[in-house]
Design an enzyme around this catalytic site. Structure first.
Site, PDB file in Angstrom:
ATOM      1  N   GLY A   1       0.825  -1.207   0.000  1.00  0.00           N
ATOM      2  CA  GLY A   1       0.000   0.000   0.000  1.00  0.00           C
ATOM      3  C   GLY A   1       0.854   1.250   0.000  1.00  0.00           C
TER       4      GLY A   1
ATOM      5  N   LYS B   1      -1.989 -16.169  -9.812  1.00  0.00           N
ATOM      6  CA  LYS B   1      -1.020 -15.741  -8.800  1.00  0.00           C
ATOM      7  C   LYS B   1      -0.785 -16.866  -7.790  1.00  0.00           C
ATOM      8  CE  LYS B   1       1.008 -11.812  -6.817  1.00  0.00           C
ATOM      9  NZ  LYS B   1       0.930 -10.956  -5.631  1.00  0.00           N
TER      10      LYS B   1
ATOM     11  N   SER C   1       6.668 -13.276   1.110  1.00  0.00           N
ATOM     12  CA  SER C   1       6.119 -12.543   2.261  1.00  0.00           C
ATOM     13  C   SER C   1       5.817 -13.465   3.444  1.00  0.00           C
ATOM     14  CB  SER C   1       4.858 -11.789   1.860  1.00  0.00           C
ATOM     15  OG  SER C   1       3.848 -12.699   1.456  1.00  0.00           O
TER      16      SER C   1
END
Lengths: 303, 303
Positions: free
Chosen positions: A12, A183, A254
């Site tokens: 973000g 993805k 991540s």
């Protein structure tokens, strides 16, 4: 168009800052970083050219933010239950909420919380991290795919894509479900396996046993996607993902960073949910079921 | 009957010493422990009563050993290629070789090396370890199942079973292939998963995710066995194995000890071979394929 960013972290923070840098009106929700950013602004260290935002529309609470035309959600999906409180102050009748998150089933669940809000999926292809307060480190890649889920205003999607492009971000509109499953072809093997075997993408692919395992897991995602009605995804796509990763900088996904730093892992939307959706459609992702169990065991043992 | 023991460790050392203790003639091959045992004898610390053999027929080489009626092989299966040199000096026309080892396909491979030798499988249900030179630590259990593979003298099998019983070891004759697959129902989940997740049997079963995973893996073994023609094995047997393990002392299986002490793991006969045999019979053990890949990765990373 006025943008809001909820979850101003590696994702973000990067995309919001890029839009703000080209003059877009962007309002950022911060958590721990608020005071630092109020004083020092926001720094983006980027492979595409670093920059600094001196003046940032920073907030500690969405209650203080104005309503927005577009909200970019960069929260970890483990915090999506917070959206029921965070989102309402930003919403007007035609607000578009772009969920820049990983996993399967996210739009479906957020739509249940907000039945009339317009939603889109954001698929970020980017290596970035928030390394310290007010500082995003963008290492490589950076493009974003936008998949319309329930937005009735096509021109709004077009405008978001256009705003990203003007901000130097390669953006494209894609079919939402296909994009999410595509993805997942990369995410499901690499996020979990780097945690389960405490390693990196390159080392996994150098060992012939785990190379084959990654391929097998990718094919489970391909077959699950097909069972769920996504037809434009096949073995060649899986092979391309492996080939891309072989040529990528060694990378900790991540989930590996979350595990190493004792943060909650996105196991539910990255594993549990796609496994459930596939099962409902009659397909069992057996190796990924095993990986999910290992992750849940490791997370409990690791706390 | 004259017994020989090749591989005088936690298994061969225990069973050979039990036979010797009751007056059987037993000849032991030692590797590193030879000089120690020559001087100090062999100690068995046992939950069933500890004892010490002052005088041991100890050898450094099978070339110095007499031919034997029965040879107990307690080698790790990773060393089975050594049998081509180790076994011949002990063989006469009717020698019975009992392979007290874990895995699937062991008799088949040894028979190829020695086409005319009489073979039996030995399935040891025992928690024991060789903790220091000349010392076996027998913690619990201890029974052994003998499965005839290619022995034409039934009376010889009977006599071995009888000798074990007279030595205080609960021994029974079983069907060889069924016995090997039944043991694999326990071995395949617990050996590998304690390595992959760096844990113990009890902790695996306390977590509902890994409890389910263990059950899934056991059912893969059950279904593989059925595909390979073993009919007397079912879900109830898997449930019994889990229940037994829940009530067992927390335990590190042999593969976990091998891994922790940087010794080679028995991945081939415990995983690769049963997975191959099942595949030939038309069944894919998908979760155990994944576990095999993880073990091969970990072993390479761990050296």
């Amino acid at each position: 168009m006025r943008y809001g960013v909820i979850g101003t972290g590696a994702i973000g923070g990067y995309y919001g800052a890029k839009l703000a840098q080209t003059g877009k009106e962007v309002h950022f929700l911060f958590h721990r970083d608020y005071a630092y950013v109020e004083e020092h602004g926001l720094q983006v260290d980027s492979c595409d050219g670093s920059f600094h935002l001196d003046k940032v529309n920073a907030y500690q609470s969405t209650a203080a933010m104005p309503v927005c035309d577009v909200v970019l959600v960069g929260l970890k999906s483990v915090n999506n239950h917070l959206l029921s409180e965070l989102l309402p102050p930003l919403l007007k009748e035609d607000t578009l909420v772009v969920l820049i998150q990983n996993g399967i089933g996210i739009e479906e669940d957020v739509q249940k919380m907000f039945p009339t809000v317009q939603l889109a999926a954001g698929l970020a292809f980017i290596c970035s991290a928030k390394t310290e307060p007010g500082r995003v480190n963008h290492q490589c890649y950076g493009y974003i795919n936008i998949g319309n889920y329930s937005c009735k205003q096509q021109e709004k999607i077009d405008e978001v894509v256009d705003d990203f492009r003007k901000a130097g971000v390669d953006a494209n509109e894609v079919e939402y479900l296909e994009a999410r499953w595509k993805k997942a072809v990369w995410n499901m093997p690499f996020n979990g396996m780097t945690v389960a075997l405490n390693t990196q993408t390159d080392i996994l692919l150098q060992n012939p046993n785990t190379l084959q395992l990654v391929k097998d897991q990718m094919m489970e995602v391909v077959e699950a996607a097909q069972a769920c009605g996504v037809t434009n995804i096949d073995e060649a796509f899986a092979d391309k993902m492996i080939d891309n990763t072989v040529h990528m900088t060694p990378y900790s996904p991540s989930m590996k960073l979350d595990f190493d730093f004792h943060r909650p892992m996105e196991t539910y939307y990255l594993y549990t949910r796609p496994i459930e959706e596939a099962k409902k459609a009659g397909y069992r992702m057996k190796k990924l079921e095993m990986l999910e169990a290992e992750l849940r065991f490791l997370e409990e043992a690791h706390v």
